[in-house]
Write a protein that holds these residues in place. Structure first.
Motif, PDB file in Angstrom:
ATOM      1  N   LYS A 129       0.829  -1.208   0.000  1.00  0.00           N
ATOM      2  CA  LYS A 129       0.000   0.000   0.000  1.00  0.00           C
ATOM      3  C   LYS A 129       0.863   1.257   0.000  1.00  0.00           C
ATOM      4  O   LYS A 129       0.584   2.223  -0.725  1.00  0.00           O
ATOM      5  CB  LYS A 129      -0.919  -0.019   1.231  1.00  0.00           C
ATOM      6  N   ALA A 130       1.917   1.267   0.790  1.00  0.00           N
ATOM      7  CA  ALA A 130       2.790   2.439   0.839  1.00  0.00           C
ATOM      8  C   ALA A 130       3.496   2.664  -0.494  1.00  0.00           C
ATOM      9  O   ALA A 130       3.574   3.793  -0.989  1.00  0.00           O
ATOM     10  CB  ALA A 130       3.813   2.270   1.963  1.00  0.00           C
ATOM     11  N   MET A 131       3.996   1.597  -1.108  1.00  0.00           N
ATOM     12  CA  MET A 131       4.708   1.755  -2.379  1.00  0.00           C
ATOM     13  C   MET A 131       3.765   2.244  -3.473  1.00  0.00           C
ATOM     14  O   MET A 131       4.153   3.048  -4.341  1.00  0.00           O
ATOM     15  CB  MET A 131       5.380   0.446  -2.777  1.00  0.00           C
ATOM     16  N   GLN A 132       2.531   1.793  -3.456  1.00  0.00           N
ATOM     17  CA  GLN A 132       1.542   2.290  -4.421  1.00  0.00           C
ATOM     18  C   GLN A 132       1.283   3.779  -4.221  1.00  0.00           C
ATOM     19  O   GLN A 132       1.070   4.520  -5.189  1.00  0.00           O
ATOM     20  CB  GLN A 132       0.252   1.493  -4.283  1.00  0.00           C
ATOM     21  N   GLU A 133       1.328   4.220  -2.972  1.00  0.00           N
ATOM     22  CA  GLU A 133       1.170   5.648  -2.690  1.00  0.00           C
ATOM     23  C   GLU A 133       2.359   6.449  -3.211  1.00  0.00           C
ATOM     24  O   GLU A 133       2.197   7.538  -3.753  1.00  0.00           O
ATOM     25  CB  GLU A 133       1.003   5.869  -1.186  1.00  0.00           C
ATOM     26  N   PHE A 134       3.571   5.915  -3.053  1.00  0.00           N
ATOM     27  CA  PHE A 134       4.752   6.602  -3.593  1.00  0.00           C
ATOM     28  C   PHE A 134       4.586   6.801  -5.109  1.00  0.00           C
ATOM     29  O   PHE A 134       4.886   7.877  -5.636  1.00  0.00           O
ATOM     30  CB  PHE A 134       6.023   5.787  -3.345  1.00  0.00           C
ATOM     31  N   TYR A 135       4.130   5.748  -5.766  1.00  0.00           N
ATOM     32  CA  TYR A 135       3.944   5.809  -7.218  1.00  0.00           C
ATOM     33  C   TYR A 135       2.855   6.828  -7.578  1.00  0.00           C
ATOM     34  O   TYR A 135       3.019   7.618  -8.514  1.00  0.00           O
ATOM     35  CB  TYR A 135       3.567   4.428  -7.742  1.00  0.00           C
ATOM     36  N   GLU A 175      13.610  -8.892  -2.967  1.00  0.00           N
ATOM     37  CA  GLU A 175      12.172  -8.744  -2.729  1.00  0.00           C
ATOM     38  C   GLU A 175      11.757  -7.282  -2.767  1.00  0.00           C
ATOM     39  O   GLU A 175      10.667  -6.952  -3.263  1.00  0.00           O
ATOM     40  CB  GLU A 175      11.802  -9.385  -1.392  1.00  0.00           C
ATOM     41  N   TYR A 176      12.607  -6.386  -2.268  1.00  0.00           N
ATOM     42  CA  TYR A 176      12.292  -4.957  -2.363  1.00  0.00           C
ATOM     43  C   TYR A 176      12.271  -4.501  -3.825  1.00  0.00           C
ATOM     44  O   TYR A 176      11.374  -3.762  -4.244  1.00  0.00           O
ATOM     45  CB  TYR A 176      13.296  -4.127  -1.570  1.00  0.00           C
ATOM     46  N   VAL A 177      13.252  -4.932  -4.578  1.00  0.00           N
ATOM     47  CA  VAL A 177      13.286  -4.552  -5.992  1.00  0.00           C
ATOM     48  C   VAL A 177      12.038  -5.070  -6.706  1.00  0.00           C
ATOM     49  O   VAL A 177      11.414  -4.351  -7.507  1.00  0.00           O
ATOM     50  CB  VAL A 177      14.562  -5.086  -6.673  1.00  0.00           C
ATOM     51  N   ALA A 178      11.648  -6.311  -6.419  1.00  0.00           N
ATOM     52  CA  ALA A 178      10.448  -6.881  -7.043  1.00  0.00           C
ATOM     53  C   ALA A 178       9.201  -6.091  -6.654  1.00  0.00           C
ATOM     54  O   ALA A 178       8.342  -5.810  -7.506  1.00  0.00           O
ATOM     55  CB  ALA A 178      10.297  -8.344  -6.633  1.00  0.00           C
ATOM     56  N   LEU A 179       9.085  -5.724  -5.397  1.00  0.00           N
ATOM     57  CA  LEU A 179       7.930  -4.934  -4.942  1.00  0.00           C
ATOM     58  C   LEU A 179       7.858  -3.603  -5.679  1.00  0.00           C
ATOM     59  O   LEU A 179       6.776  -3.175  -6.128  1.00  0.00           O
ATOM     60  CB  LEU A 179       8.037  -4.693  -3.437  1.00  0.00           C
ATOM     61  N   ILE A 180       8.982  -2.927  -5.812  1.00  0.00           N
ATOM     62  CA  ILE A 180       9.008  -1.619  -6.467  1.00  0.00           C
ATOM     63  C   ILE A 180       8.613  -1.752  -7.934  1.00  0.00           C
ATOM     64  O   ILE A 180       7.827  -0.950  -8.455  1.00  0.00           O
ATOM     65  CB  ILE A 180      10.401  -0.987  -6.282  1.00  0.00           C
ATOM     66  N   ARG A 181       9.107  -2.774  -8.596  1.00  0.00           N
ATOM     67  CA  ARG A 181       8.737  -2.993  -9.998  1.00  0.00           C
ATOM     68  C   ARG A 181       7.261  -3.365 -10.130  1.00  0.00           C
ATOM     69  O   ARG A 181       6.558  -2.884 -11.031  1.00  0.00           O
ATOM     70  CB  ARG A 181       9.619  -4.079 -10.594  1.00  0.00           C
ATOM     71  N   GLN A 182       6.765  -4.193  -9.236  1.00  0.00           N
ATOM     72  CA  GLN A 182       5.358  -4.597  -9.285  1.00  0.00           C
ATOM     73  C   GLN A 182       4.418  -3.420  -9.057  1.00  0.00           C
ATOM     74  O   GLN A 182       3.268  -3.446  -9.501  1.00  0.00           O
ATOM     75  CB  GLN A 182       5.095  -5.685  -8.239  1.00  0.00           C
ATOM     76  N   SER A 183       4.907  -2.382  -8.390  1.00  0.00           N
ATOM     77  CA  SER A 183       4.097  -1.193  -8.130  1.00  0.00           C
ATOM     78  C   SER A 183       4.045  -0.262  -9.333  1.00  0.00           C
ATOM     79  O   SER A 183       3.364   0.767  -9.279  1.00  0.00           O
ATOM     80  CB  SER A 183       4.647  -0.459  -6.903  1.00  0.00           C
ATOM     81  N   GLY A 184       4.780  -0.588 -10.389  1.00  0.00           N
ATOM     82  CA  GLY A 184       4.740   0.189 -11.620  1.00  0.00           C
ATOM     83  C   GLY A 184       6.020   0.920 -11.955  1.00  0.00           C
ATOM     84  O   GLY A 184       6.146   1.476 -13.055  1.00  0.00           O
ATOM     85  N   PHE A 185       6.971   0.934 -11.056  1.00  0.00           N
ATOM     86  CA  PHE A 185       8.217   1.651 -11.291  1.00  0.00           C
ATOM     87  C   PHE A 185       9.129   0.908 -12.272  1.00  0.00           C
ATOM     88  O   PHE A 185       9.106  -0.316 -12.349  1.00  0.00           O
ATOM     89  CB  PHE A 185       8.985   1.836  -9.977  1.00  0.00           C
ATOM     90  N   GLU A 186       9.938   1.685 -12.968  1.00  0.00           N
ATOM     91  CA  GLU A 186      11.004   1.140 -13.797  1.00  0.00           C
ATOM     92  C   GLU A 186      12.306   1.210 -13.001  1.00  0.00           C
ATOM     93  O   GLU A 186      12.650   2.265 -12.461  1.00  0.00           O
ATOM     94  CB  GLU A 186      11.135   1.958 -15.085  1.00  0.00           C
ATOM     95  N   VAL A 187      13.000   0.075 -12.908  1.00  0.00           N
ATOM     96  CA  VAL A 187      14.255   0.024 -12.155  1.00  0.00           C
ATOM     97  C   VAL A 187      15.344  -0.521 -13.064  1.00  0.00           C
ATOM     98  O   VAL A 187      15.344  -1.700 -13.406  1.00  0.00           O
ATOM     99  CB  VAL A 187      14.137  -0.847 -10.892  1.00  0.00           C
ATOM    100  N   LEU A 225      18.522   2.353  -4.270  1.00  0.00           N
ATOM    101  CA  LEU A 225      18.158   2.310  -5.683  1.00  0.00           C
ATOM    102  C   LEU A 225      17.409   3.563  -6.083  1.00  0.00           C
ATOM    103  O   LEU A 225      16.812   4.255  -5.252  1.00  0.00           O
ATOM    104  CB  LEU A 225      17.354   1.060  -6.030  1.00  0.00           C
ATOM    105  N   VAL A 226      17.460   3.831  -7.381  1.00  0.00           N
ATOM    106  CA  VAL A 226      16.676   4.907  -7.984  1.00  0.00           C
ATOM    107  C   VAL A 226      15.690   4.261  -8.955  1.00  0.00           C
ATOM    108  O   VAL A 226      16.093   3.518  -9.857  1.00  0.00           O
ATOM    109  CB  VAL A 226      17.575   5.913  -8.722  1.00  0.00           C
ATOM    110  N   ALA A 227      14.409   4.501  -8.738  1.00  0.00           N
ATOM    111  CA  ALA A 227      13.356   3.984  -9.605  1.00  0.00           C
ATOM    112  C   ALA A 227      12.674   5.153 -10.311  1.00  0.00           C
ATOM    113  O   ALA A 227      12.560   6.251  -9.763  1.00  0.00           O
ATOM    114  CB  ALA A 227      12.340   3.189  -8.787  1.00  0.00           C
ATOM    115  N   MET A 228      12.197   4.889 -11.520  1.00  0.00           N
ATOM    116  CA  MET A 228      11.563   5.929 -12.325  1.00  0.00           C
ATOM    117  C   MET A 228      10.092   5.613 -12.528  1.00  0.00           C
ATOM    118  O   MET A 228       9.710   4.456 -12.700  1.00  0.00           O
ATOM    119  CB  MET A 228      12.238   6.015 -13.702  1.00  0.00           C
TER     120      MET A 228
END
Length: 231
Positions: A129-135, A175-187, A225-228
């Protein structure tokens, strides 16, 4: 029963986060590393959001490094808000400090050019939920600067003894990288760093000090990491 959104830091942890060692060897070092992972042709990061700002030690660093026109900072612990506001008075740009929850950010969609989350995420319980909010609050083309301790470090004896975290939600670097990508970010793989700093190791750097090499096959302790967010 009310939902649990975070685990409050221990008294020792709150003290430690106010030390020069934390600010220079943890916070500044992470920012230096993250800065090298940003694209060379970076745009202006005019609006920055600091997630879990604590006492606000990152605010002046963000201001001096990225020259934004405004910084917003959010912190769930009411007891730290006053100190964060006082820290913000040293910034060149206006800063707004808000009491709130990272799982339900009080900002409009596409409000920020940069979201900065340093060593806050492992206190949050509902990671997805938090990562989706960041996005959601990032503008298209915006960046997430994410610096976090991983499961191996959080589960180590000294950290369990001295600090407080929701242990059941801790993640590995992958697992963090996977979560960030699953939330829509490009890494980009080139925008991922896993520094194996002495203070994050189970032996606190003793083996290396005695001449043994750093293990190549290991579970990482830290992730920067930096995600876009795509255009």
């Amino acid at each position: 029963m009310a939902s649990i959104h975070w685990v409050k830091e221990s008294a020792f942890g709150i003290w430690f986060l106010n030390t020069d060692m934390w600010q220079q060897r943890v916070l500044k070092r992470a920012l230096d590393d993250l800065d090298t992972l940003l694209p060379d042709n970076r745009p202006a990061y005019s609006a920055i959001l600091d997630i879990g700002c604590g006492r606000g030690h990152a605010l002046r660093m963000l201001d001096q490094r990225f020259h934004p026109t405004h910084i917003s900072a959010i912190e769930i612990d009411d007891a730290l808000i006053g100190d964060a506001v006082r820290q913000s008075e040293g910034c060149r740009c206006p800063v707004t400090v808000t009491a709130g929850n990272a799982e339900a950010l009080p900002y409009a969609d596409q409000s920020f050019d940069m979201v900065f989350c340093h060593q806050s995420f492992h206190h949050i319980v509902q990671h997805e939920k938090a990562m989706q909010e960041f996005y959601r609050v990032l503008k298209p083309g915006g960046v997430l600067l994410f610096a976090e301790s991983c499961r191996k470090f959080i589960h180590s004896f000294l950290i369990r003894l001295l600090f407080r975290h929701p242990m059941h939600v801790q993640k590995t670097a992958d697992e963090y990288v996977a979560l960030i990508r699953q939330s829509g970010f490009e890494v980009d793989p080139k925008a991922i760093s896993t520094p194996y700093l002495w203070w994050s190791r189970p032996d606190v750097g003793a083996l290396e000090w005695f001449g043994f090499g750093v293990p190549e096959n290991r579970e990482e302790t830290l992730l920067n990491l930096v995600a876009m967010k795509g255009l």
